[in-house]
Design an enzyme around this catalytic site. Structure first.
Site, PDB file in Angstrom:
ATOM      1  N   ALA A  37       0.910  -1.403  -0.072  1.00  0.00           N
ATOM      2  CA  ALA A  37      -0.082  -0.316  -0.094  1.00  0.00           C
ATOM      3  C   ALA A  37       0.995   0.983   0.245  1.00  0.00           C
ATOM      4  O   ALA A  37       1.944   1.410   0.724  1.00  0.00           O
ATOM      5  CB  ALA A  37      -0.867   0.132   1.350  1.00  0.00           C
ATOM      6  N   LEU A  50       5.384  -8.485  -1.418  1.00  0.00           N
ATOM      7  CA  LEU A  50       6.477  -9.473  -0.930  1.00  0.00           C
ATOM      8  C   LEU A  50       6.343 -10.484  -1.764  1.00  0.00           C
ATOM      9  O   LEU A  50       7.442 -11.000  -2.022  1.00  0.00           O
ATOM     10  CB  LEU A  50       5.684  -9.900   0.477  1.00  0.00           C
ATOM     11  CG  LEU A  50       5.904  -9.209   1.266  1.00  0.00           C
ATOM     12  CD1 LEU A  50       4.798 -10.330   3.063  1.00  0.00           C
ATOM     13  CD2 LEU A  50       7.366  -9.047   1.927  1.00  0.00           C
ATOM     14  N   HIS A 111       0.675 -14.821  19.518  1.00  0.00           N
ATOM     15  CA  HIS A 111      -0.766 -16.081  17.961  1.00  0.00           C
ATOM     16  C   HIS A 111       0.183 -17.053  18.349  1.00  0.00           C
ATOM     17  O   HIS A 111      -0.609 -18.211  17.320  1.00  0.00           O
ATOM     18  CB  HIS A 111      -1.585 -15.467  17.467  1.00  0.00           C
ATOM     19  CG  HIS A 111      -2.306 -14.388  17.561  1.00  0.00           C
ATOM     20  ND1 HIS A 111      -3.225 -14.734  18.640  1.00  0.00           N
ATOM     21  CD2 HIS A 111      -2.049 -12.650  17.522  1.00  0.00           C
ATOM     22  CE1 HIS A 111      -4.014 -13.143  19.110  1.00  0.00           C
ATOM     23  NE2 HIS A 111      -3.213 -12.720  18.642  1.00  0.00           N
ATOM     24  N   TYR A 138      -3.293 -17.507  10.605  1.00  0.00           N
ATOM     25  CA  TYR A 138      -1.388 -16.433  11.175  1.00  0.00           C
ATOM     26  C   TYR A 138      -0.822 -16.820  11.958  1.00  0.00           C
ATOM     27  O   TYR A 138       0.378 -16.931  11.486  1.00  0.00           O
ATOM     28  CB  TYR A 138      -2.898 -15.622  11.670  1.00  0.00           C
ATOM     29  CG  TYR A 138      -1.787 -14.220  12.221  1.00  0.00           C
ATOM     30  CD1 TYR A 138      -0.929 -12.835  11.448  1.00  0.00           C
ATOM     31  CD2 TYR A 138      -1.929 -14.004  13.543  1.00  0.00           C
ATOM     32  CE1 TYR A 138      -0.494 -12.319  11.591  1.00  0.00           C
ATOM     33  CE2 TYR A 138      -1.699 -12.788  14.123  1.00  0.00           C
ATOM     34  CZ  TYR A 138      -0.644 -12.084  13.422  1.00  0.00           C
ATOM     35  OH  TYR A 138       0.088 -10.726  13.812  1.00  0.00           O
ATOM     36  N   LYS A 142       3.207 -17.338  11.843  1.00  0.00           N
ATOM     37  CA  LYS A 142       4.615 -16.826  12.926  1.00  0.00           C
ATOM     38  C   LYS A 142       5.426 -17.912  13.140  1.00  0.00           C
ATOM     39  O   LYS A 142       6.703 -17.223  13.498  1.00  0.00           O
ATOM     40  CB  LYS A 142       4.011 -15.850  13.849  1.00  0.00           C
ATOM     41  CG  LYS A 142       3.435 -14.411  13.319  1.00  0.00           C
ATOM     42  CD  LYS A 142       4.049 -13.908  12.240  1.00  0.00           C
ATOM     43  CE  LYS A 142       2.743 -12.467  11.932  1.00  0.00           C
ATOM     44  NZ  LYS A 142       3.723 -11.180  11.086  1.00  0.00           N
ATOM     45  N   ARG A 176      -7.676  -7.615  28.292  1.00  0.00           N
ATOM     46  CA  ARG A 176      -5.896  -8.277  28.260  1.00  0.00           C
ATOM     47  C   ARG A 176      -5.029  -8.034  28.146  1.00  0.00           C
ATOM     48  O   ARG A 176      -3.773  -8.057  28.226  1.00  0.00           O
ATOM     49  CB  ARG A 176      -6.621  -9.066  26.617  1.00  0.00           C
ATOM     50  CG  ARG A 176      -5.617 -10.461  26.025  1.00  0.00           C
ATOM     51  CD  ARG A 176      -6.248 -11.374  25.167  1.00  0.00           C
ATOM     52  NE  ARG A 176      -5.571 -11.926  24.144  1.00  0.00           N
ATOM     53  CZ  ARG A 176      -4.259 -11.004  23.158  1.00  0.00           C
ATOM     54  NH1 ARG A 176      -4.658 -10.006  22.907  1.00  0.00           N
ATOM     55  NH2 ARG A 176      -3.053 -11.517  22.332  1.00  0.00           N
TER      56      ARG A 176
END
Ligand code: NAI
Ligand code: 15L
Length: 269
Positions: A37, A50, A111, A138, A142, A176
């Site tokens: 963007a 990418l 996560h 997701y 990672k 949280r």
């Protein structure tokens, strides 16, 4: 390792990228910006995906280090995660290897360990060596990124600090986040430490402020020279008054990953 001066910042148009564009130049870095963007107010930014290996290779050429933030930052379909986060991160490391860039700071995420039960008051902090338990595609991406970083160190001598970021936003907005928040100022301090520490090989750290309600162990981050200055506790009264304390019976509150653990999967896989 001499302090890197020119740093490629991927994901520069995103939330964290925008915060870091504002904060990192004060540490003496000259930032080269990359995002699919357009980056507001930065006409020299590289606007590319990418997946575009040629554009990536050109973007990394001549930089001293890379902060890799670009990618999908929430759960999505497997195909989209595969393209942006898995193949995209591989393309980034290949470009780094080919152009001789020796240091990457990788934006991993809490996560990657999202299914880990959150510690209750009095429990020990979660160690960095805890088994990964991704809560989403997701989170899986990672996990892959952390393994990719280890592989590029072992095989090719490209060093990485993988930062399992909690929640880096201007302020915590949930109870949280009182445990996992990283203030933007502490984020910049941690990225600076990750860029300048000696001999990091592949080091995995948790990324958060020195929160009173912290869930994880910041030892490996502090070993890089990171000294957090902020604590989310100043927001606690307001957030607890609005939302109540975390409820151990509520599955959304039971794990590190919060609602990522219980959200329905995004179809099609
Ligand atoms: P964001 O979604 O605001 O920004 C991500 C940026 O990556 C966007 O500007 C987007 O255009 C760009 N991007 C996405 N796919 C791309 C592609 N294929 N090629 C080039 N650019 C692409 O996310 P945010 O919050 O800024 O997070 C940055 C990174 O940090 C992400 O990797 C995220 O997973 C990670 N992270 C962030 C946390 C946070 O609290 N903000 C917490 C944990 C991890
Ligand atoms: C992440 O990994 C996301 O990128 C970010 O948007 C937040 O959802 C954060 O985790 C979190 O767990 O709060």
């Amino acid at each position: 390792m001499p302090a890197p001066r020119t740093v490629l910042l991927t994901g520069a148009a995103g939330g964290l990228g925008t915060l870091m564009r504002g904060l990192l130049p004060a540490y003496g870095y000259e930032l080269r910006l990359f995002d699919v963007a357009p980056v507001e107010g930065a006409p020299d930014a590289v606007t590319a995906d990418l997946c575009d290996k040629d554009a990536l290779r050109e973007a990394v050429r001549g930089v001293d280090a890379i902060i890799h933030l670009a990618g999908i930052s929430l759960e999505s379909s497997f195909d989209k995660i595969l393209r942006a986060n898995i193949e995209g991160t591989y393309n980034l490391y290949e470009a780094a290897r080919q152009e001789g860039v020796r240091r990457v700071v990788f934006a991993s995420s809490n996560h990657a360990i999202g299914y880990t039960p959150r510690p209750m008051p009095g429990d020990p902090l979660i160690p960095i060596g805890t088994a990964r338990r991704p809560d989403t595609f997701y989170g899986l991406s990672k996990s892959f990124g952390e393994d990719l970083a280890q592989f590029y160190w072992d095989k090719h001598g490209v060093e990485t600090v993988s930062v399992r970021i909690g929640s880096c936003f201007a302020e915590p907005t949930s109870v949280r986040m009182l445990s996992v928040w990283m203030s933007p100022g502490d984020g910049a301090r941690l990225f600076h430490a990750a860029l300048t520490a000696q001999d990091v090989r592949h080091t995995v750290v948790y990324g958060s402020s020195a929160n009173t309600r912290l869930w994880w162990d910041l030892t490996t981050a502090r070993a890089l020279g990171y000294e957090p200055r902020d604590d989310s506790e100043q927001y606690a009264d307001k957030l607890v008054a609005e939302h109540g304390e975390l409820d151990p019976e509520n599955p959304d509150h039971a794990h590190i990953g919060g609602h990522f653990v219980t959200d329905p999967p995004i179809w099609p896989y």
